[in-house]
Scaffold this motif. Structure first.
Motif, PDB file in Angstrom:
ATOM      1  N   ALA A  19       0.815  -1.204   0.000  1.00 37.92           N
ATOM      2  CA  ALA A  19       0.000   0.000   0.000  1.00 37.92           C
ATOM      3  C   ALA A  19       0.856   1.264   0.000  1.00 37.92           C
ATOM      4  O   ALA A  19       1.776   1.398   0.816  1.00 37.92           O
ATOM      5  N   GLU A  20       0.539   2.161  -0.908  1.00 35.95           N
ATOM      6  CA  GLU A  20       1.181   3.466  -0.920  1.00 35.95           C
ATOM      7  C   GLU A  20       0.671   4.269   0.272  1.00 35.95           C
ATOM      8  O   GLU A  20      -0.488   4.139   0.683  1.00 35.95           O
ATOM      9  N   LYS A  21       1.525   5.125   0.828  1.00 40.41           N
ATOM     10  CA  LYS A  21       1.154   5.863   2.038  1.00 40.41           C
ATOM     11  C   LYS A  21       0.294   7.081   1.708  1.00 40.41           C
ATOM     12  O   LYS A  21       0.676   8.234   1.933  1.00 40.41           O
ATOM     13  N   VAL A  22      -0.881   6.788   1.172  1.00 38.71           N
ATOM     14  CA  VAL A  22      -1.893   7.793   0.855  1.00 38.71           C
ATOM     15  C   VAL A  22      -3.201   7.310   1.458  1.00 38.71           C
ATOM     16  O   VAL A  22      -3.544   6.128   1.339  1.00 38.71           O
ATOM     17  N   VAL A  23      -3.938   8.209   2.115  1.00 40.28           N
ATOM     18  CA  VAL A  23      -5.178   7.832   2.783  1.00 40.28           C
ATOM     19  C   VAL A  23      -6.362   8.490   2.084  1.00 40.28           C
ATOM     20  O   VAL A  23      -6.394   9.711   1.928  1.00 40.28           O
ATOM     21  N   LEU A 165       1.885   5.018  10.285  1.00 43.76           N
ATOM     22  CA  LEU A 165       1.018   5.884   9.487  1.00 43.76           C
ATOM     23  C   LEU A 165      -0.362   6.010  10.121  1.00 43.76           C
ATOM     24  O   LEU A 165      -0.957   7.092  10.164  1.00 43.76           O
ATOM     25  N   ILE A 166      -0.874   4.909  10.651  1.00 45.32           N
ATOM     26  CA  ILE A 166      -2.221   4.890  11.223  1.00 45.32           C
ATOM     27  C   ILE A 166      -2.323   5.745  12.480  1.00 45.32           C
ATOM     28  O   ILE A 166      -3.316   6.444  12.697  1.00 45.32           O
ATOM     29  N   VAL A 167      -1.292   5.744  13.326  1.00 37.91           N
ATOM     30  CA  VAL A 167      -1.353   6.517  14.577  1.00 37.91           C
ATOM     31  C   VAL A 167      -0.791   7.929  14.413  1.00 37.91           C
ATOM     32  O   VAL A 167      -0.886   8.739  15.338  1.00 37.91           O
ATOM     33  N   HIS A 168      -0.221   8.228  13.238  1.00 37.36           N
ATOM     34  CA  HIS A 168       0.387   9.545  13.020  1.00 37.36           C
ATOM     35  C   HIS A 168      -0.626  10.663  13.275  1.00 37.36           C
ATOM     36  O   HIS A 168      -1.743  10.641  12.753  1.00 37.36           O
ATOM     37  N   ALA A 261     -15.630   4.227  16.011  1.00 31.38           N
ATOM     38  CA  ALA A 261     -15.045   3.033  15.404  1.00 31.38           C
ATOM     39  C   ALA A 261     -14.314   3.325  14.104  1.00 31.38           C
ATOM     40  O   ALA A 261     -14.153   2.439  13.257  1.00 31.38           O
ATOM     41  N   GLU A 262     -13.833   4.538  13.943  1.00 32.41           N
ATOM     42  CA  GLU A 262     -13.081   4.916  12.745  1.00 32.41           C
ATOM     43  C   GLU A 262     -11.838   4.037  12.597  1.00 32.41           C
ATOM     44  O   GLU A 262     -11.153   3.724  13.564  1.00 32.41           O
ATOM     45  N   LYS A 263     -11.555   3.658  11.349  1.00 38.30           N
ATOM     46  CA  LYS A 263     -10.403   2.806  11.061  1.00 38.30           C
ATOM     47  C   LYS A 263      -9.695   3.283   9.810  1.00 38.30           C
ATOM     48  O   LYS A 263     -10.323   3.808   8.892  1.00 38.30           O
ATOM     49  N   ILE A 264      -8.383   3.082   9.784  1.00 35.88           N
ATOM     50  CA  ILE A 264      -7.618   3.233   8.551  1.00 35.88           C
ATOM     51  C   ILE A 264      -7.129   1.845   8.170  1.00 35.88           C
ATOM     52  O   ILE A 264      -6.451   1.184   8.960  1.00 35.88           O
ATOM     53  N   ILE A 265      -7.498   1.396   6.974  1.00 33.36           N
ATOM     54  CA  ILE A 265      -7.125   0.057   6.550  1.00 33.36           C
ATOM     55  C   ILE A 265      -6.236   0.125   5.310  1.00 33.36           C
ATOM     56  O   ILE A 265      -6.354   1.038   4.496  1.00 33.36           O
ATOM     57  N   ALA A 266      -5.352  -0.843   5.195  1.00 34.28           N
ATOM     58  CA  ALA A 266      -4.480  -0.935   4.018  1.00 34.28           C
ATOM     59  C   ALA A 266      -5.133  -1.848   2.986  1.00 34.28           C
ATOM     60  O   ALA A 266      -5.521  -2.970   3.303  1.00 34.28           O
ATOM     61  N   TYR A 277      -4.201   3.354   1.384  1.00 37.14           N
ATOM     62  CA  TYR A 277      -4.976   3.271   2.624  1.00 37.14           C
ATOM     63  C   TYR A 277      -6.332   3.952   2.463  1.00 37.14           C
ATOM     64  O   TYR A 277      -6.467   4.938   1.741  1.00 37.14           O
ATOM     65  N   TYR A 278      -7.328   3.405   3.159  1.00 38.32           N
ATOM     66  CA  TYR A 278      -8.665   3.991   3.181  1.00 38.32           C
ATOM     67  C   TYR A 278      -9.063   4.289   4.623  1.00 38.32           C
ATOM     68  O   TYR A 278      -8.837   3.470   5.518  1.00 38.32           O
ATOM     69  N   LYS A 279      -9.686   5.423   4.798  1.00 39.29           N
ATOM     70  CA  LYS A 279     -10.248   5.767   6.102  1.00 39.29           C
ATOM     71  C   LYS A 279     -11.719   5.390   6.087  1.00 39.29           C
ATOM     72  O   LYS A 279     -12.497   5.892   5.276  1.00 39.29           O
ATOM     73  N   THR A 280     -12.123   4.484   6.969  1.00 36.24           N
ATOM     74  CA  THR A 280     -13.487   3.979   6.971  1.00 36.24           C
ATOM     75  C   THR A 280     -13.943   3.744   8.403  1.00 36.24           C
ATOM     76  O   THR A 280     -13.419   4.351   9.342  1.00 36.24           O
ATOM     77  N   ILE A 281     -14.906   2.853   8.587  1.00 41.70           N
ATOM     78  CA  ILE A 281     -15.434   2.531   9.911  1.00 41.70           C
ATOM     79  C   ILE A 281     -15.441   1.013  10.052  1.00 41.70           C
ATOM     80  O   ILE A 281     -15.654   0.277   9.081  1.00 41.70           O
ATOM     81  N   ALA A 282     -15.218   0.534  11.255  1.00 45.02           N
ATOM     82  CA  ALA A 282     -15.165  -0.909  11.511  1.00 45.02           C
ATOM     83  C   ALA A 282     -16.422  -1.592  10.978  1.00 45.02           C
ATOM     84  O   ALA A 282     -17.526  -1.075  11.075  1.00 45.02           O
TER      85      ALA A 282
END
Length: 449
Positions: A19-23, A165-168, A261-266, A277-282
């Motif tokens: 995954a490229e480091k783009v959300v 990247l997720i906790v940044h 429940a926000e999540k960032i997934i690869a 990466y996508y920012k979504t919800i569990a």
């Protein structure tokens, strides 16, 4: 005292499609909470089809422990309670509202809360199931007190997400989550890091924890491997553990007073058109991601990583403990005399193919088993990929024959099926080793109940 651990055993599988480091933000219309994601849980429903819910509304509780409640990640309407064989509840599906409406669990200063009050708030909000225990890799029992709590700050599996990247930019929530965990144990909270993976410094600047540095190939990022080398489990010991992204969710509970429940997934894999990466919800439905990503239709969608993830439909839902989606070519083709070819595009651990002499080569592997099941061949290779002081083959056999004394003596309490994923990957017998280990864990847990 900080520990530095260098692991010599293991295996890094270099797959194409990191995954490229783009959300990118993406939302689904439907979300699901799947009781089958939670090991050892028999659900008792608290809602019916047509009920309106908020993010944080209780959907069901565990029959084994009624204090453990599972809540909705979004607000909306319960559209379907999906059942499988013998009417087993497989998923509670929710049609999401345009804006998320949250149950208010109250903002409270963590410093003013006792251990019991923190546990009660985690239970009521539905965040408790994110906290698991060893042995057995099941949801932690709130009545227990663990000897330590572990957070693995990196994942070493193929194409794994970058937790840095997720906790940044979320240092406050992450630290608050760690502070909450620290109140749950009389022992230490171990935050385990890889020296090359924490670039932003959120992990290494964390307080109220013991930071340990772990170097090595996969499975160095597995929490079971880390527990084995830092604070081993003996019979009767209990250790809790939590994923870094779930620590953020815990921290937000006290920062915001709600279950966010926000999540960032690869999104990864050689069949992904633009892995990032996508920012979504569990519990999100993956259909919008599939439409945005897939190159072809002949693709296997995996919730999780290629070694331990679960195959799901192209309109399925992200697993509760998964932070990654992987798209691989479906291996439904056959190759005449494939074993006789040089195999430049095939991965080889044992150097059967010429590619085995190219350790830095990147592969676009499919899901083909390249042969059927056969007799259990003893190769002596398992010990090379399991960096634990155990006899992996002997433990597998003990699980097959369900010899409890032998399983205990061989270290069953420390392991999880993910710790044997590499054994399954390199096994020439095509044996489902992870399933064998899980059956052994479930058997010994029921016998010890």
């Amino acid at each position: 005292m900080t520990q530095i651990i260098k692991l010599k055993k293991g295996l890094d599988i270099r797959l194409a499609g990191a995954a490229e480091k783009v959300v990118t933000p993406i939302l689904s219309k439907i979300y699901a909470v799947k009781p089958t994601d939670f090991m050892g849980v028999t659900p008792k429903l608290l809602v019916n089809e047509g009920d309106e819910v908020k993010a944080g509304t209780a959907l069901f509780y565990s029959k084994e422990n009624e204090r453990i409640v599972f809540t909705s990640p979004v607000s909306g309407v319960v559209t379907e309670i999906q059942r499988g064989e013998k009417r087993v509840i497989e998923a509670i599906k929710i049609q999401a509202s345009a804006e998320v409406d949250y149950v208010d669990f109250g903002k409270t200063a963590l410093s003013s809360l006792s251990r019991k009050e923190i546990i009660d708030k985690m239970l009521k909000s539905g965040i408790w199931p994110l906290l698991r225990q060893r042995p057995y890799s099941i949801i932690a029992n709130p009545s227990d007190t663990p000897k330590a709590i572990f957070v693995s700050g990196f994942d070493s599996a193929p194409l794994a997400p970058d937790y840095d990247l997720i906790v940044h930019g979320k240092a406050d929530a992450f630290q608050l989550g760690l502070d909450a965990l620290a109140k749950l144990s009389d022992g230490l909270v171990h935050l385990n890091l890889h020296p090359e993976k924490d670039l932003s410094g959120v992990f290494r600047n964390s307080k109220n924890v013991q930071i340990n540095w772990i170097e090595g190939k996969h499975p160095a990022g597995n929490v079971g491997i880390q527990i084995h080398h830092i604070d081993p489990i003996n019979k009767g010991d209990i250790v809790w553990y939590m994923n870094p992204q779930d620590v953020l969710t815990l921290g937000r509970l006290f920062l915001e007073g709600r279950y966010n429940a926000e999540k960032i997934i690869a999104v990864t894999g050689s069949e992904s058109s633009k892995p990032h990466y996508y920012k979504t919800i569990a519990g999100c439905n993956i259909a919008p991601i599939v439409q945005d990503q897939l190159k072809t239709e002949n693709v296997r969608c995996i919730s999780g990583n290629p070694l331990t993830g679960k195959t799901i439909a192209s309109d399925g839902f992200l697993g509760a403990y998964h932070h990654q989606l992987t798209f691989l070519p479906e291996g439904n083709h056959y190759e005449f005399l494939g074993w006789a070819m040089p195999g430049l595009k095939k991965y080889s651990f044992s150097k059967t193919f010429f590619s085995g002499f190219l350790p830095k080569k990147e592969y676009a592997l499919d899901t083909n088993l390249h042969g059927g099941k056969r007799a259990f061949v003893l190769t002596g290779e398992f010990e090379k990929v399991v960096p634990m002081d155990i006899l992996p083959l002997a433990l597998i056999k003990a699980c097959i024959i369900k010899d409890i004394d032998l399983m205990e003596n061989l270290g069953i309490y420390e392991v999880d099926e993910e710790d044997f994923a590499l054994c399954e990957f390199i096994d020439v017998s095509k044996t489902e080793i992870q399933a064998i280990i899980r059956e052994g864990l479930d058997y010994i847990r029921k016998e010890n109940a």
